[in-house]
Design an enzyme around this catalytic site. Structure first.
Site, PDB file in Angstrom:
ATOM      1  N   ASP A 200       1.351  -1.237  -0.251  1.00  0.00           N
ATOM      2  CA  ASP A 200      -0.014  -0.131   0.246  1.00  0.00           C
ATOM      3  C   ASP A 200       0.985   1.300   0.339  1.00  0.00           C
ATOM      4  O   ASP A 200       2.039   0.776   0.539  1.00  0.00           O
ATOM      5  CB  ASP A 200      -0.985   0.313   1.264  1.00  0.00           C
ATOM      6  N   HIS A 526       1.594  -9.291  -2.963  1.00  0.00           N
ATOM      7  CA  HIS A 526       0.955  -8.142  -3.008  1.00  0.00           C
ATOM      8  C   HIS A 526       1.597  -6.530  -2.754  1.00  0.00           C
ATOM      9  O   HIS A 526       1.935  -6.309  -1.918  1.00  0.00           O
ATOM     10  CB  HIS A 526      -0.404  -7.948  -1.591  1.00  0.00           C
ATOM     11  N   ASP A 574       0.798 -17.921  -3.155  1.00  0.00           N
ATOM     12  CA  ASP A 574       1.807 -16.511  -4.271  1.00  0.00           C
ATOM     13  C   ASP A 574       0.745 -16.501  -4.720  1.00  0.00           C
ATOM     14  O   ASP A 574       0.891 -16.285  -6.397  1.00  0.00           O
ATOM     15  CB  ASP A 574       3.401 -17.784  -5.130  1.00  0.00           C
ATOM     16  N   GLU A 583       1.789 -10.142   0.975  1.00  0.00           N
ATOM     17  CA  GLU A 583       2.176  -8.913   0.427  1.00  0.00           C
ATOM     18  C   GLU A 583       4.490  -8.818   1.501  1.00  0.00           C
ATOM     19  O   GLU A 583       4.379  -9.940   1.260  1.00  0.00           O
ATOM     20  CB  GLU A 583       1.942  -7.839   1.794  1.00  0.00           C
TER      21      GLU A 583
HETATM   22  O1  9MR Z   1       2.587  -6.580  10.119  1.00  0.00           O
HETATM   23  C1  9MR Z   1       0.778  -6.042  10.304  1.00  0.00           C
HETATM   24  C2  9MR Z   1       0.299  -7.598  10.885  1.00  0.00           C
HETATM   25  O2  9MR Z   1       0.522  -8.061  12.156  1.00  0.00           O
HETATM   26  C3  9MR Z   1      -1.306  -7.288  11.540  1.00  0.00           C
HETATM   27  O3  9MR Z   1      -1.824  -7.564  11.929  1.00  0.00           O
HETATM   28  C4  9MR Z   1      -1.462  -6.608   9.964  1.00  0.00           C
HETATM   29  C5  9MR Z   1      -3.417  -6.620  10.056  1.00  0.00           C
HETATM   30  O4  9MR Z   1      -3.442  -5.047  11.315  1.00  0.00           O
HETATM   31  O5  9MR Z   1      -1.282  -5.900   9.346  1.00  0.00           O
HETATM   32  C6  9MR Z   1       0.641  -5.471   8.953  1.00  0.00           C
HETATM   33  O6  9MR Z   1       0.259  -4.908   8.638  1.00  0.00           O
HETATM   34  C7  9MR Z   1       0.066  -4.161   7.182  1.00  0.00           C
HETATM   35  C8  9MR Z   1      -0.220  -2.979   7.356  1.00  0.00           C
HETATM   36  O7  9MR Z   1      -1.560  -2.817   8.282  1.00  0.00           O
HETATM   37  C9  9MR Z   1      -0.742  -2.021   6.023  1.00  0.00           C
HETATM   38  N1  9MR Z   1       0.716  -2.646   5.363  1.00  0.00           N
HETATM   39  C10 9MR Z   1       0.844  -3.225   4.462  1.00  0.00           C
HETATM   40  C11 9MR Z   1       1.264  -4.487   6.284  1.00  0.00           C
HETATM   41  C12 9MR Z   1       1.726  -5.485   5.512  1.00  0.00           C
HETATM   42  O8  9MR Z   1       1.369  -6.738   5.756  1.00  0.00           O
END
Ligand code: 9MR
Length: 715
Positions: A200, A526, A574, A583
């Site tokens: 993102d 992602h 994947d 991601e």
């Molecule tokens: O790494 C984060 C994970 O520990 C959480 O469970 C998750 C949901 O809140 O979010 C992950 O972080 C994401 C972030 O919120 C937004 N950018 C992408 C991050 C990786 O997926």
């Protein structure tokens, strides 16, 4: 004590559900082949093995008897063989497995194949420069993720070049003058730059802090070991190449500048605090290049956790950047001090888990660990008593839980405080330092014993496969590597390297989770720009991008559709739509880069088994009917400095050590181990270290004749 990682899993689930809601506007995702399809039953590190490193493979088989393994070189000649060790059912992978160990084979070459029971592994190399490419690729990830600067084809190739994102050029609304969310503030702030967090376009101070810290820590550790040249100036393809500053620090500075821009200016409410995050007002669809993002950007309310991330990263900056740019170090220190003071005034301004519209929440309601980490950094940098007191009065200073079996992470940072205090010279009493260092090695011992109990040698527990589990594996490896540095005990380095084996293919899916490294490597992570799976005109992620990895909670629609019923370590696909398993993120690539730099370092010694580089004299100073005293002197006869030592020998005459000075001596049966006392850990080439022993003997008192230093035989 604050919550452990499983508790976080429930908040992650909640946030994941909200994130999932946000992403339902994204275009339908092409279906991907399940990662299990194409893999062989013989799972190896698909990149290869270091000549002097451990070399193990896991074989998926229903056989219960030991099988024969055969190692063949590129011409098909048999070069080694042996028997596997049956391990039976392996709970995390849900598979029945056996382990082949060919560590004793050390001949370098390419195209080796390991065959067991009619199945062959992917081809792999054995060579000392194995990790050179991953070292630069995994670090280049951060340059690719930069916001606010054009990514230039001359540095990254035309496929990855793109215009600058979020500088206010239409359709971007820009990070150059960003308003707050309603009621948060009535002014705008220039928060350009930094790294996009992941797939993102959000920029989050909490995650930015720990990621920057790991990148800078990687450099600081390498420098301590005298091996920082590979991270120095002109080692990376970054625009600042050739400016006299180590490139790794140039890269970190891009994010540090952003973190400091997120600090609330003087004269405003919450002055000195850091805004928790800046991101789009609503979730955007995919694909979307950063410069094409038309969403309004918003600053979210400051938080104590973000402020302490800033304090920790900026205090570390002040120490590590000082030899290269003292003015910048001063700026970092002043930002760190302001942040610390502000956090003390607002110690419980928590970011809520519910704030996940348009960006991730990074919510955290337990910040005692962030206080400890920031205090440790400020103390290590300044030596000031106020910060020392903040360290020693923290519940984390003595807590047995600073290292969780679930590793450290963006929400659990007490371990980072321990790593700083264990490795950066500081004025804590020797007993405190000994306890802190022992906590690092105890954590590493925990990871090693978990690895030993699992068919795929993974340091995480069976219930530890949550969002970003690959980051957790890499973080655990960092702890093992530091334990190796503190003790000179080769088992920890082996553990760190075997964690790398897991990430690069020795795992339940036979999948390398790092793009471009390994035959079956992830390529559809992602990401809004590296979205080839959605638009053939766009690139795959660049080499060196680490996927989040198996997440048994199935927190996105693709995972829910394709992975139902998966064993925890197999809950990965994947597919670009599976943001909870696939991601990329800065806090996962940072420990990968740390680990790759560490693993690549052995090239300075050729990666070959170190030759004997020590000479020992053992002199009995005094002997009486039941006892003796002796002085042991070890000379470094090698060309490089020894930094941390462990000398071992066996007593031939039933002697027992009863006390020692200038070393920590332990005995098990006849085997004796003497570790440096901390202050005498460094032995320059040609120099010596001595220590004394008192012991008992049953009659005769013959001297030992064979000694090993850090695992190598002495002459
Ligand atoms: O790494 C984060 C994970 O520990 C959480 O469970 C998750 C949901 O809140 O979010 C992950 O972080 C994401 C972030 O919120 C937004 N950018 C992408 C991050 C990786 O997926």
């Amino acid at each position: 004590m604050p919550p452990s990682r499983p508790l976080r899993l429930s908040t992650a689930l909640l946030t994941g559900a909200l994130l999932l809601g946000g992403l339902t506007t994204a275009p339908a995702v092409a279906s991907a082949t399940a990662a299990t399809a194409a893999t062989t039953a013989v799972r190896v590190n698909q990149v290869g093995y270091l000549p002097d490193g451990p070399k193990r493979a896991t074989v998926v088989t229903t056989a219960t008897q030991a099988l024969t393994w055969q190692l063949r070189n590129a011409s098909g000649a048999l070069v080694a063989s042996g028997s596997t060790v049956p391990r039976g059912a392996d709970a995390p992978s849900g598979q029945s497995v056996q382990v082949a160990d060919f560590s004793s084979y050390r001949t370098t070459g390419s195209g080796y194949v390991l065959a067991v029971d009619g199945n062959s592994s992917a081809p792999f190399d054995i060579r000392a420069d194995l990790y050179d490419a991953l070292r630069s690729d995994s670090m280049a990830f951060f340059h690719h993720q930069r916001s606010g600067i054009a990514i230039d084809a001359s540095l990254v190739g035309s496929a990855y070049a793109r215009p600058a994102g979020h500088l206010g050029v239409a359709p971007n609304q820009g990070d150059t003058s960003v308003p707050c969310q309603a009621t948060v503030c009535d002014y705008t702030q220039d928060v350009r730059g930094g790294w996009y967090d992941a797939g993102d376009h959000g920029k989050y101070v909490v995650n930015g802090g720990i990621s920057t810290w790991l990148v800078v820590n990687s450099f600081e550790r390498a420098k301590r070991a005298g091996r920082d040249a590979a991270l120095g100036d002109s080692t990376l393809r970054v625009p600042e190449r050739g400016n006299g500053m180590p490139d790794v620090l140039d890269e970190a500075r891009w994010e540090l500048d952003f973190l400091m821009r997120m600090q609330v200016p003087d004269g405003r409410p919450y002055a000195g605090m850091a805004f928790h995050k800046v991101h789009d007002a609503a979730w955007t669809g995919m694909p979307l290049r950063p410069d094409q993002d038309a969403q309004p950007r918003e600053l979210h309310r400051p938080s104590t956790a973000a402020t302490l991330n800033l304090a920790a990263a900026a205090a570390q900056c002040a120490r590590v950047f000082r030899p290269y740019d003292s003015a910048y170090a001063d700026r970092c220190l002043s930002a760190a001090r302001r942040a610390w003071t502000a956090a003390q005034s607002h110690p419980a301004l928590y970011a809520p888990d519910s704030d996940s519209t348009g960006g991730g929440a990074y919510g955290d309601t337990k910040v005692t660990d962030e206080f400890y980490w920031a205090a440790a950094e400020l103390y290590a940098t300044t030596g000031e008593s106020a910060y020392r007191d903040a360290v020693t009065s923290s519940p984390w200073h003595t807590s047995a839980d600073a290292f969780s079996p679930y590793g450290f992470g963006w929400a659990d940072t007490a371990a980072l405080g321990r790593l700083v205090l264990a490795t950066v010279p500081n004025g804590l009493p020797a007993s405190d330092l000994a306890r802190i260092r022992a906590s690092v090695t105890a954590a590493a011992d925990g990871y090693l014993s978990r690895m030993a109990a699992q068919g795929y040698a993974v340091p995480v527990p069976a219930d530890g496969y949550f969002w970003g589990s690959n980051g957790e594996v890499a973080d655990d490896a960092v702890v093992m590597a530091v334990a190796g540095e503190l003790t000179g005990d080769g088992r920890y380095r082996a553990g760190a390297l075997e964690a790398m084996d897991y990430l690069l293919g020795r795992n339940a899916l036979g999948q390398s989770y790092v793009t471009g490294h390994g035959e079956t490597s992830s390529q559809n992570q992602h990401h809004r720009f590296w979205a080839h799976q959605l638009d053939a005109a766009l690139p795959h992620p660049p080499a060196g991008s680490l996927a989040g990895g198996p997440d048994s909670a199935l927190q996105d629609p693709v995972a829910q559709e394709k992975l139902t019923g998966c064993a925890p370590a197999a809950c990965y696909i994947d597919d670009i739509g599976s943001y909870s398993t696939n991601e990329v993120a800065i806090n996962w690539n940072a420990p990968l880069a740390w680990l790759a730099a560490y693993a690549a370092e052995r090239t300075s010694t050729g990666g070959e088994p170190p030759t004997a580089a020590c000479a020992v004299t053992y002199t009995v100073d005094n002997v009486w009917n039941t006892g003796f005293t002796a002085t042991v002197t070890v000379r470094n006869t090698g060309p490089t400095a020894v930094d941390g030592w462990q000398l071992t020998w066996a007593y031939p005459g039933g002697q027992r050590v009863t006390s020692a000075w200038n070393a920590t001596v332990t005995q098990s049966g006849t085997a004796v181990s003497a570790r440096d006392a901390g202050w005498n850990r460094a032995i320059a080439p040609g120099a010596t270290a001595s220590f004394g022993i008192q012991g008992t003997h049953p009659g005769a008192n013959p001297s030992p004749t064979a000694f090993t230093l850090n695992g190598s035989a002495c002459t």
